[in-house]
Motif scaffolding. Structure first.
Motif, PDB file in Angstrom:
ATOM      1  N   VAL A 132      50.000  34.850  47.823  1.00 58.41           N
ATOM      2  CA  VAL A 132      48.744  35.312  47.229  1.00 58.41           C
ATOM      3  C   VAL A 132      48.823  36.718  46.639  1.00 58.41           C
ATOM      4  CG1 VAL A 132      47.466  33.889  48.868  1.00 58.41           C
ATOM      5  CG2 VAL A 132      47.838  36.301  49.393  1.00 58.41           C
ATOM      6  N   LYS A 133      49.985  37.356  46.708  1.00 54.79           N
ATOM      7  CA  LYS A 133      50.042  38.760  46.289  1.00 54.79           C
ATOM      8  C   LYS A 133      49.718  38.958  44.815  1.00 54.79           C
ATOM      9  CE  LYS A 133      55.064  38.865  45.476  1.00 54.79           C
ATOM     10  NZ  LYS A 133      56.336  39.501  45.878  1.00 54.79           N
ATOM     11  N   ASP A 134      49.981  37.936  43.980  1.00 56.79           N
ATOM     12  CA  ASP A 134      49.683  38.063  42.562  1.00 56.79           C
ATOM     13  C   ASP A 134      48.376  37.407  42.167  1.00 56.79           C
ATOM     14  OD1 ASP A 134      52.085  39.428  42.035  1.00 56.79           O
ATOM     15  OD2 ASP A 134      53.184  37.537  41.887  1.00 56.79           O
ATOM     16  N   THR A 135      47.840  36.544  43.045  1.00 54.53           N
ATOM     17  CA  THR A 135      46.625  35.797  42.715  1.00 54.53           C
ATOM     18  C   THR A 135      45.385  36.321  43.418  1.00 54.53           C
ATOM     19  OG1 THR A 135      47.069  34.213  44.496  1.00 54.53           O
ATOM     20  CG2 THR A 135      47.962  33.700  42.312  1.00 54.53           C
ATOM     21  N   ALA A 158      40.516  35.857  46.185  1.00 55.82           N
ATOM     22  CA  ALA A 158      41.109  35.152  45.058  1.00 55.82           C
ATOM     23  C   ALA A 158      40.526  35.647  43.737  1.00 55.82           C
ATOM     24  CB  ALA A 158      40.880  33.652  45.197  1.00 55.82           C
ATOM     25  N   LYS A 159      41.397  35.804  42.739  1.00 58.03           N
ATOM     26  CA  LYS A 159      40.961  36.293  41.432  1.00 58.03           C
ATOM     27  C   LYS A 159      40.296  35.201  40.600  1.00 58.03           C
ATOM     28  CE  LYS A 159      44.651  39.772  41.261  1.00 58.03           C
ATOM     29  NZ  LYS A 159      45.850  40.257  40.533  1.00 58.03           N
ATOM     30  N   LYS A 160      40.525  33.922  40.954  1.00 60.11           N
ATOM     31  CA  LYS A 160      39.869  32.827  40.252  1.00 60.11           C
ATOM     32  C   LYS A 160      39.384  31.802  41.270  1.00 60.11           C
ATOM     33  CE  LYS A 160      44.171  30.286  39.307  1.00 60.11           C
ATOM     34  NZ  LYS A 160      45.000  29.644  38.265  1.00 60.11           N
ATOM     35  N   LYS A 317      53.467  30.849  41.620  1.00 56.11           N
ATOM     36  CA  LYS A 317      54.861  30.537  41.329  1.00 56.11           C
ATOM     37  C   LYS A 317      55.192  29.066  41.584  1.00 56.11           C
ATOM     38  CE  LYS A 317      56.541  35.218  42.126  1.00 56.11           C
ATOM     39  NZ  LYS A 317      57.489  36.081  42.864  1.00 56.11           N
ATOM     40  N   PHE A 318      54.166  28.265  41.864  1.00 53.99           N
ATOM     41  CA  PHE A 318      54.381  26.827  42.027  1.00 53.99           C
ATOM     42  C   PHE A 318      53.720  26.106  40.871  1.00 53.99           C
ATOM     43  CE2 PHE A 318      53.246  22.569  43.297  1.00 53.99           C
ATOM     44  CZ  PHE A 318      54.445  22.095  43.805  1.00 53.99           C
TER      45      PHE A 318
END
Length: 355
Positions: A132-135, A158-160, A317-318
């Motif tokens: 979750v570090k980027d999301t 969460a950003k989205k 990344k998935f």
């Protein structure tokens, strides 16, 4: 590779208890520094006795749990609200799971191959935050008491909205860096784990990491399934005519593996590299028209792929695409995190029949 089953399990993984250890220092910390402390490897695992509650929502209901941890060994006793009673012990060389009500025992040998399929609590937390570090936006949301102990509260928002892993709240003990409470929203299901007691001065006898199995219990030895390397000719013999991504424009087939999937079906995974780096993986197996329909996981969307009704998953990344065509089920996964869904669709369009 049963990736949908793995994704559904992701929410349950994040709801497990995190017995994580680090060193205690004074001062104020950033969210990342607290996480780093919680993930820090130590020479001597923490010894403790704990009690906690688990509320897994519609996925599994509520349960009361007791836990013993010493020298890397763990014992967990769980009693659910519907009367289920389970005891699980990891003694370092074997995992033993005893269903008291059904009087059944499952044993898994972990002495040879390690715990790749059974990540530690530290590993689970590391996977969660790396995912979750980027999301998500991560911040410290104050200090609270959990089970009478001082904790840092970390919130990952969460950003989205349409994401597999939603908002996360974590409470980390200031002294031991054990995660005393977690609230996760994964795959549309809210789960809460909260300690009501943690005694890090408890004296634990080694006998706790054994189980007195009744003589009339049904005992089953479980082996961890291993992938088998196979040749292309073998796949042709088993599947007949099927689609395959051609080795073009620098794309190289590194190998093919065989795994046993649901209902013991044969699933073949083609692993490709490009410029010396892993690029994509493609799985194929014969579709079963009589199999129960698998409901879409949260975050999965429909998309037309090669003129067929397919689905896509684009989570940090998935990334993957899946579809059925002429009696076969195909999936393409990224091996290179820079690839996009559009890249995967392009590979799908390039697939040709092999005989």
């Amino acid at each position: 590779m049963n990736w949908k089953k793995s994704l559904r399990a992701a929410g349950l993984v994040t709801a497990l208890t995190f017995s994580l250890v680090g060193c205690n220092t004074e001062g104020s910390y950033s969210p990342q520094e607290i996480i780093d402390h919680a993930l820090q490897e130590t020479k001597e695992p923490l010894t403790y006795y704990g009690e906690y509650t688990m509320d897994m929502g519609e996925a599994g209901g509520k349960a009361q749990v007791k836990e013993w941890s010493k020298d890397g060994k763990r014992r967990i006793e769980t009693i659910s609200e519907n009367g289920e009673h389970n005891i699980a012990v990891n003694n370092g060389s074997q995992i033993i799971m005893y269903d008291v009500v059904k009087n059944t025992v499952h044993k898994i040998d972990i002495s040879k191959d390690g715990l790749d399929d059974f990540p530690s609590q530290r590993d689970q937390l590391e996977i969660l935050f790396n995912t979750v570090k980027d999301t998500h936006d991560v911040k410290i949301a104050g200090e609270e008491k959990i089970a009478g102990r001082d904790t840092y509260k970390i919130v990952a928002k969460a950003k989205k909205n349409d994401t597999l892993i939603g908002d996360i709240e974590v409470w980390v003990d200031k002294k031991t860096w054990v995660t005393l409470k977690t609230i996760t929203n994964s795959a549309g299901n809210k789960m809460t784990t909260e300690y009501t007691k943690l005694d890090d001065s408890a004296k634990i006898d080694d006998a706790q990491f054994t189980i007195d199995i009744p003589k009339d219990a049904k005992v089953e030895e479980i082996s961890v399934p291993e992938s088998e390397s196979v040749k292309l000719d073998t796949v042709k013999e088993q599947l007949g005519e099927f689609l395959m991504v051609p080795e073009e424009n620098g794309l190289t087939l590194d190998g093919i593996s065989l795994d046993k999937g649901i209902e013991d079906r044969s699933e073949y995974t083609f692993n490709y590299s490009k410029n010396g780096q892993q690029n994509i993986s493609v799985t194929v197996f014969k579709a079963n028209s009589n199999a129960n329909k698998v409901e879409p996981v949260f975050g999965e969307k429909e998309m037309d792929i090669r003129g067929q009704k397919g689905s896509v998953m684009d989570e940090n990344k998935f990334r993957s695409i899946s579809w059925q065509e002429n009696g076969y089920q195909y999936s393409i996964f990224i091996g290179n995190s820079e690839l996009t869904i559009e890249d995967l669709v392009t590979y799908a369009k390039q697939m040709t029949i092999v005989k």
